[in-house]
Design an enzyme around this catalytic site. Structure first.
Site, PDB file in Angstrom:
ATOM      1  N   LYS A 136      12.323  -5.249 -11.752  1.00 45.33           N
ATOM      2  CA  LYS A 136      12.222  -3.442 -11.723  1.00 45.33           C
ATOM      3  C   LYS A 136      11.798  -3.513 -13.591  1.00 45.33           C
ATOM      4  CE  LYS A 136      14.798  -1.268  -7.795  1.00 45.33           C
ATOM      5  NZ  LYS A 136      16.110  -1.077  -7.487  1.00 45.33           N
ATOM      6  N   HIS A 185      15.404  -9.285  -1.031  1.00 47.90           N
ATOM      7  CA  HIS A 185      16.171  -8.317  -0.097  1.00 47.90           C
ATOM      8  C   HIS A 185      15.783  -6.889   0.134  1.00 47.90           C
ATOM      9  CE1 HIS A 185      16.076  -6.939  -4.143  1.00 47.90           C
ATOM     10  NE2 HIS A 185      16.035  -6.017  -3.726  1.00 47.90           N
ATOM     11  N   HIS A 186      14.562  -6.821   0.516  1.00 51.50           N
ATOM     12  CA  HIS A 186      13.855  -5.474   0.910  1.00 51.50           C
ATOM     13  C   HIS A 186      13.603  -6.204   2.695  1.00 51.50           C
ATOM     14  CE1 HIS A 186      15.193  -2.934  -1.379  1.00 51.50           C
ATOM     15  NE2 HIS A 186      14.723  -3.854  -3.021  1.00 51.50           N
TER      16      HIS A 186
END
Length: 268
Positions: A136, A185-186
């Protein structure tokens, strides 16, 4: 000129060994005249020398390995401290609740232990959980901290962060093998996640463990786009998405040990 430690050690060994051989041979010849007995004593002397030097080498190697292990632990601790500073800055930028990344890391490690991860796999899960949102860093604030729903185009940009995180970690030697969580993790248990659309146990175990802790944390604490949920609603939601978004076995394990895992997560 100062000699290197390994040169000094080798030189000392050669000197001591040479003196031992020369002196012990002279002593044996003084006290033993019989050829057969002398030969036997020479063999026993040689065996004794091998045993003593073998024990000495073991002590020296063990000492050096312990020193290397201590140095590695200090290096790992220093690296982790640097990463924590980076992650803390990320949490501030993301406007996450205080201690978010540390909290999900602690809960991930606690659940991972219960799921059977040990040793190096646990270390990878620890660093991966800490750096789960490293990708991010490449996202604009207009998307990252937008208080309202994202547009379709913004969602496309948001979904690039697992790949960006993976690519970043591949550039750091000691973090390459910690990329499972940032990259996966998504993903969803039912195959509807991203970036690869993995299904079920195709998703690495560490990432499946982390997803349970991350969903709990995302719902239990306020975000820029929502308030915190009541605890009973969080638990009900975890049960609801077990088997679709989350690994049902891990959700069951999490809830069976909920108070202990939560205590670890909320520890100062």
């Amino acid at each position: 000129m100062r000699l290197k430690p390994q040169v000094r050690t080798a030189l000392a060994y050669v000197i001591v060994a040479s003196l031992w051989i020369w002196l012990s041979n002279r002593v044996l010849r003084l006290f033993v005249q019989d050829t057969d007995t002398l030969s036997l004593m020479q063999s026993l002397k040689g065996t004794f020398f091998v045993l003593v030097t073998g024990a000495l080498l073991y002590v020296l190697v063990d000492r050096d390995l312990r020193g290397m292990s201590r140095a590695n632990r200090l290096l790992l601790k220093g690296n982790e401290q640097a990463l924590r500073a980076l992650v803390h800055a990320m949490d501030i930028r993301h406007k996450e609740t205080s201690d978010h990344s540390d909290r999900v890391m602690r809960m991930t490690v606690a659940l991972a232990r219960l799921a059977g991860l040990r040793g190096e796999e646990l270390r990878k899960a620890r660093f991966g959980a800490l750096l789960h949102d490293i990708g991010k860093l490449a996202l604009p604030d207009a998307i990252l901290i937008k208080p309202g729903p994202l547009t379709e185009q913004e969602i496309v940009v948001m979904r690039t962060h697992p790949q960006v995180g993976y690519d970043l970690l591949q550039q750091v030697d000691f973090l390459r093998d910690a990329a499972e969580i940032p990259y996966h993790h998504h993903e969803r248990w039912d195959g509807g996640g991203y970036p690869r659309g993995l299904r079920g146990e195709e998703i690495p175990l560490a990432a499946r463990v982390f997803s349970v802790a991350d969903v709990w944390d995302a719902l239990s604490f306020p975000r820029v786009y929502k308030p915190a949920w009541p605890e009973d609603e969080v638990i009900a939601h975890l049960r609801k998405i077990a088997g679709s978004q989350l690994d049902p076995t891990l959700v069951e394990l999490f809830l069976a040990n909920y108070e202990d895992i939560k205590r670890v997560g909320l520890a100062d």
